[in-house]
Design a protein around this motif. Structure first.
Motif, PDB file in Angstrom:
ATOM      1  N   GLU A 138       0.834  -1.260   0.519  1.00 10.40           N
ATOM      2  CA  GLU A 138      -0.379   0.356  -0.330  1.00 10.40           C
ATOM      3  C   GLU A 138       0.316   1.360  -0.007  1.00 10.40           C
ATOM      4  OE1 GLU A 138      -2.907   0.893  -0.096  1.00 10.40           O
ATOM      5  OE2 GLU A 138      -3.697  -1.557  -0.606  1.00 10.40           O
ATOM      6  N   VAL A 139       0.562   2.350  -0.687  1.00  8.09           N
ATOM      7  CA  VAL A 139       1.365   3.252  -1.004  1.00  8.09           C
ATOM      8  C   VAL A 139       0.825   4.936  -0.819  1.00  8.09           C
ATOM      9  CG1 VAL A 139       3.369   2.225  -2.204  1.00  8.09           C
ATOM     10  CG2 VAL A 139       1.564   2.977  -3.495  1.00  8.09           C
ATOM     11  N   PRO A 140       1.002   5.822  -0.240  1.00  9.69           N
ATOM     12  CA  PRO A 140      -0.295   6.950  -0.283  1.00  9.69           C
ATOM     13  C   PRO A 140      -0.204   7.525  -1.608  1.00  9.69           C
ATOM     14  CG  PRO A 140       1.830   7.091   1.187  1.00  9.69           C
ATOM     15  CD  PRO A 140       2.365   5.786   0.052  1.00  9.69           C
ATOM     16  N   GLU A 141      -2.130   7.317  -1.605  1.00  8.86           N
ATOM     17  CA  GLU A 141      -1.880   8.310  -2.898  1.00  8.86           C
ATOM     18  C   GLU A 141      -1.380   9.047  -3.409  1.00  8.86           C
ATOM     19  OE1 GLU A 141      -6.499   7.555  -3.067  1.00  8.86           O
ATOM     20  OE2 GLU A 141      -6.333   8.761  -5.042  1.00  8.86           O
ATOM     21  N   GLY A 142      -1.580   9.277  -5.337  1.00  7.04           N
ATOM     22  CA  GLY A 142      -1.188   9.735  -5.880  1.00  7.04           C
ATOM     23  C   GLY A 142       0.535   9.761  -6.309  1.00  7.04           C
ATOM     24  N   VAL A 143       0.950   8.566  -4.749  1.00  4.30           N
ATOM     25  CA  VAL A 143       2.395   7.755  -5.554  1.00  4.30           C
ATOM     26  C   VAL A 143       2.215   6.931  -6.553  1.00  4.30           C
ATOM     27  CG1 VAL A 143       4.527   7.357  -4.449  1.00  4.30           C
ATOM     28  CG2 VAL A 143       2.912   8.905  -3.179  1.00  4.30           C
ATOM     29  N   GLU A 144       3.249   7.167  -7.388  1.00  4.69           N
ATOM     30  CA  GLU A 144       3.098   5.915  -8.673  1.00  4.69           C
ATOM     31  C   GLU A 144       3.931   4.693  -7.979  1.00  4.69           C
ATOM     32  OE1 GLU A 144       1.235   5.441 -10.568  1.00  4.69           O
ATOM     33  OE2 GLU A 144       0.631   7.646 -10.098  1.00  4.69           O
ATOM     34  N   LEU A 145       3.342   3.368  -7.856  1.00  5.09           N
ATOM     35  CA  LEU A 145       3.710   2.500  -6.967  1.00  5.09           C
ATOM     36  C   LEU A 145       4.847   1.853  -9.072  1.00  5.09           C
ATOM     37  CD1 LEU A 145       4.779   0.266  -5.347  1.00  5.09           C
ATOM     38  CD2 LEU A 145       2.500  -1.116  -5.805  1.00  5.09           C
ATOM     39  N   VAL A 146       5.724   1.344  -8.520  1.00  2.75           N
ATOM     40  CA  VAL A 146       6.653   0.451  -9.161  1.00  2.75           C
ATOM     41  C   VAL A 146       7.453  -0.752  -8.992  1.00  2.75           C
ATOM     42  CG1 VAL A 146       9.002   0.827 -10.923  1.00  2.75           C
ATOM     43  CG2 VAL A 146       7.957   2.883 -10.832  1.00  2.75           C
ATOM     44  N   THR A 147       7.260  -2.134  -9.915  1.00  2.00           N
ATOM     45  CA  THR A 147       7.611  -2.679  -9.668  1.00  2.00           C
ATOM     46  C   THR A 147       8.371  -3.657 -10.071  1.00  2.00           C
ATOM     47  OG1 THR A 147       7.128  -4.844  -8.110  1.00  2.00           O
ATOM     48  CG2 THR A 147       5.872  -4.937  -9.593  1.00  2.00           C
ATOM     49  N   ASP A 148       8.995  -4.352  -9.869  1.00  2.00           N
ATOM     50  CA  ASP A 148      10.393  -5.236 -11.071  1.00  2.00           C
ATOM     51  C   ASP A 148       9.426  -7.032 -10.762  1.00  2.00           C
ATOM     52  OD1 ASP A 148      11.972  -7.411 -11.833  1.00  2.00           O
ATOM     53  OD2 ASP A 148      13.132  -6.966 -10.892  1.00  2.00           O
ATOM     54  N   MET A 149       8.860  -7.201 -11.590  1.00  2.00           N
ATOM     55  CA  MET A 149       8.508  -9.151 -11.646  1.00  2.00           C
ATOM     56  C   MET A 149       9.193 -10.120 -12.884  1.00  2.00           C
ATOM     57  SD  MET A 149       4.025  -8.422 -11.012  1.00  2.00           S
ATOM     58  CE  MET A 149       3.427  -7.797 -10.025  1.00  2.00           C
ATOM     59  N   SER A 150       9.951  -9.650 -13.045  1.00  2.00           N
ATOM     60  CA  SER A 150      11.197 -10.311 -13.214  1.00  2.00           C
ATOM     61  C   SER A 150      11.203 -11.880 -13.857  1.00  2.00           C
ATOM     62  CB  SER A 150      12.959  -9.431 -13.965  1.00  2.00           C
ATOM     63  OG  SER A 150      12.893  -8.379 -14.868  1.00  2.00           O
ATOM     64  N   SER A 151      11.007 -11.759 -12.198  1.00  2.00           N
ATOM     65  CA  SER A 151      10.833 -13.191 -12.090  1.00  2.00           C
ATOM     66  C   SER A 151      10.134 -14.230 -11.757  1.00  2.00           C
ATOM     67  CB  SER A 151      12.606 -13.886 -11.236  1.00  2.00           C
ATOM     68  OG  SER A 151      11.731 -13.121  -9.939  1.00  2.00           O
ATOM     69  N   ASN A 152       8.776 -13.378 -11.032  1.00  2.00           N
ATOM     70  CA  ASN A 152       7.180 -14.491 -11.194  1.00  2.00           C
ATOM     71  C   ASN A 152       6.423 -13.610 -11.685  1.00  2.00           C
ATOM     72  OD1 ASN A 152       7.000 -11.316 -10.296  1.00  2.00           O
ATOM     73  ND2 ASN A 152       6.379 -12.468  -7.349  1.00  2.00           N
ATOM     74  N   ILE A 153       6.512 -13.001 -12.641  1.00  2.00           N
ATOM     75  CA  ILE A 153       5.305 -12.402 -13.751  1.00  2.00           C
ATOM     76  C   ILE A 153       4.444 -14.092 -14.112  1.00  2.00           C
ATOM     77  CG2 ILE A 153       6.415 -12.110 -15.557  1.00  2.00           C
ATOM     78  CD1 ILE A 153       4.516  -9.666 -16.000  1.00  2.00           C
ATOM     79  N   LEU A 154       3.329 -13.622 -14.446  1.00  4.88           N
ATOM     80  CA  LEU A 154       2.706 -14.969 -15.001  1.00  4.88           C
ATOM     81  C   LEU A 154       2.807 -16.336 -14.334  1.00  4.88           C
ATOM     82  CD1 LEU A 154       4.206 -14.841 -18.956  1.00  4.88           C
ATOM     83  CD2 LEU A 154       2.282 -13.065 -17.860  1.00  4.88           C
ATOM     84  N   SER A 155       3.162 -16.282 -13.322  1.00  7.40           N
ATOM     85  CA  SER A 155       2.519 -16.980 -12.699  1.00  7.40           C
ATOM     86  C   SER A 155       1.984 -16.792 -11.129  1.00  7.40           C
ATOM     87  CB  SER A 155       3.786 -17.252 -11.082  1.00  7.40           C
ATOM     88  OG  SER A 155       4.000 -16.180  -9.928  1.00  7.40           O
ATOM     89  N   ARG A 156       0.895 -15.870 -10.759  1.00  7.51           N
ATOM     90  CA  ARG A 156      -0.116 -15.211 -10.679  1.00  7.51           C
ATOM     91  C   ARG A 156      -0.956 -14.191 -11.300  1.00  7.51           C
ATOM     92  NH1 ARG A 156       2.571 -13.650  -4.920  1.00  7.51           N
ATOM     93  NH2 ARG A 156       3.966 -11.737  -5.647  1.00  7.51           N
ATOM     94  N   ALA A 157      -2.385 -14.304 -10.766  1.00  8.12           N
ATOM     95  CA  ALA A 157      -2.594 -13.471 -11.024  1.00  8.12           C
ATOM     96  C   ALA A 157      -2.692 -11.397 -10.261  1.00  8.12           C
ATOM     97  CB  ALA A 157      -4.147 -12.918 -11.302  1.00  8.12           C
TER      98      ALA A 157
END
Lengths: 388, 388
Positions: A180-199
């Motif tokens: 959870e991040v403060p409203e208005g702050v953009e959340l950025v993530t590196d999913m290189s190793s788990n993308i497509l393993s869960r919704a």
């Protein structure tokens, strides 16, 4: 040409499904009866553009991405993104606020650490809102995600983005939730190793990126999914005046998106493997199905490790931060790890060495690793524990 | 899987030799009997490192590169290099002089133009020492390399580098010589579309780069050859103080070289195709042999165009700047170019359309285009001229 699918647990570049490799090998020689292979056709030809559009469409469908987001492809891998995030997110924030934003990094492993270091190097005022090394015995080890109540997140007025790595491959730490991040702050993530393993809910994010070489395809392409409104920019002169570095054009998200990822020559063959992988996931029932498979495989591994006599296997990562993708453990005792690896190899299982920076054993459990491979390995984990 | 080699003249991504594609397709499924395909092995494994080292060794041998130069691989293509040149050459110059250097660009086509624009965008004081558009009828067309006596090169005290594009694919302009530059100024060139088509003296250059997708391999990798002494750097804080932008790590030459091109995940499969292509050139007798073949094929094309009745074909490029790699011409008259392309297609020849920005006909004559393909096309050039 044919192949027997190996029992390989490497952390990436990682295994690909045999039928996808067969298709790719055929397409390398003659794609869709064009007479040309997929490495030879123009990225701007109808066939080339179709490869890009097809991969975008399957990713969009699989991850249920709404029209308020753009999908695009870059070269340069995750490391390229560490820099790209800085240039692009600071530029968006400058348009919104007229200021150079700060950035919060949640450092829970070596990849988020590298990302934070690159942001600092490029002149960002980086706040380590989480440093998971603190509190560990040597002050250097990763293996936990500190409770959100301890995070020192900056304010929306000052903070352009919060960055984290959803799954840390080296130490085997995975977020079980979206921060959870403060409203208005953009959340950025590196999913290189788990993308497509869960919704997951993309609308929580400003930007998600993933190098292809673990769960999506081969090295050479990075998948990016960005909230469209983050593509707006002030004039570049205004960015320079604010001390915000300009991206090289190949990392300038608006330029890449405006040109449907074809501003310059994209490796279409590598993108095609992304298409084949994502289409296969759709055919197999989508991410809910894959998620269940991933979790079941991971559970088998952790259950076997936990069930072994105390002291045989040492899982460093705390139970609620354990990665489903990279199961990391050590085997205390002189020569024990070598004996485990040698025995695995005798049984046809390879790619189990831990990352060179931390040692130990690492079982990568990506989508292409079959239940049969996991069952064989669980059997060996049990046998080794019983014999030791 | 097998294929009939097509008669394809596309400008890039371009044709690859059939035997190389066969080998690559096989290696995609099972590389060197490892049980894993080449897209699946770790770039840091012994096999992965060997791919990189092998490709470097064959390039070194083919181009007779001395030990005072380093060979390395990047992602991001030629467009990535347009930016990388700025960051890296300015940093070298700053170490030598304590100053932010200027840069001379010899603009003889759209690629050198784009490179100059990117340098300007990144804050370089760019001097267009050559602007080949000047003097053309509309002030926009390329088709000549102005005489060196007219070039306005800067001094060695102020100028970090002189940049040019050795072969301009869009307009079909190729340098028949290596430009002379003032002692102490580094010469930088983009050889994306003509590298490996002739021998050249690397010691005249500070940096040579080439995207792989024309004469070397598939898209996704750029080959760089740099004078080792240009890899030394001042502290990054000193660069920032001088107003020199820092590269993203993926474009930082010293970081990449120090890690044998494996700082981050390099697409090893794409590098392997470079190895196969360069080893094949060595097996076939080296660059002297390839150069003779390239020149003979180009001569056949230009001879046929020049021998046609006056007015049938219009070669815009001046005779002494004509590219051996991209033979560009127009066919004046309503519907004539379409008729030429349609007739070529009926005879099994494709990829002949000119670049979308200039139109006309473009025959790309890269290494993988066979003499048989050229002979077929020459025959059609003659037949079309006789029938028109």
């Amino acid at each position: 040409m044919s192949r027997t699918q190996p029992h390989y647990f490497g952390a990436g570049p990682a295994l690909l499904p045999a039928e996808i490799l067969q298709q790719a090998a055929s397409d390398l020689l003659n794609y869709k009866d064009s007479g040309l292979g997929l490495g030879e056709i123009s990225h701007r030809s109808a066939l080339g553009v179709n490869v890009v559009d097809s991969a975008k469409a399957t990713i969009k469908q699989l991850l249920a991405i709404p029209d308020t987001y753009e999908i695009f492809f870059l070269q340069g891998g995750g490391t390229g993104e560490f820099s790209a995030v800085v240039y692009n997110l600071l530029a968006s924030f400058a348009l919104k606020t007229g200021k150079k934003g700060k950035a919060d990094y949640l450092v829970t492993g070596s990849w988020s650490q590298k990302a934070a270091e690159e942001a600092t190097r490029l002149g960002v005022d980086v706040n380590l809102a989480v440093d998971a090394r603190k509190g560990s015995a040597n002050g250097k080890s990763y293996g936990t995600i500190p409770d959100p109540s301890t995070w020192t997140l900056g304010s929306a007025a000052e903070t352009a983005y919060v960055y984290y790595c959803d799954n840390e491959t080296v130490s085997g730490v995975e977020f079980p939730y979206i921060p959870e991040v403060p409203e208005g702050v953009e959340l950025v993530t590196d999913m290189s190793s788990n993308i497509l393993s869960r919704a997951f809910d993309i609308t929580k994010f400003g930007l998600v990126f993933a190098g292809a070489q673990k769960n999506i395809g081969m090295a050479g392409v990075t998948v990016c999914i960005i909230k469209k409104q983050l593509l707006a920019r002030p004039k570049e002169a205004d960015l320079v005046a604010l001390g915000i570095p300009l991206p090289p054009l190949v990392l300038d998200f608006p330029t890449i998106v405006k040109n449907n990822s074809l501003y310059n020559t994209l490796p279409i063959f590598n993108v095609h493997i992304i298409y084949l992988t994502t289409q296969r996931l759709i055919d197999n029932g989508g991410l809910k199905v894959q998620q269940a498979i991933s979790e079941a495989k991971a559970k088998k591994l952790y259950d076997a490790l936990d069930a072994a006599p105390k002291g045989v296997y040492n899982c460093i990562v705390e139970a609620d931060s354990r990665s489903r993708m990279n199961v990391v453990f050590t085997i205390p005792g002189e020569g024990k790890e070598k004996a485990f690896l040698d025995g695995a190899k005798e049984r046809g299982m390879t790619g189990l060495q831990g990352h060179r920076s931390v040692g130990g054993i690492r079982v990568s459990n990506y989508n292409a690793v079959s239940e049969r491979s996991i069952d064989m390995l669980v059997d060996w984990i049990n046998t080794f524990a019983a014999s030791t």
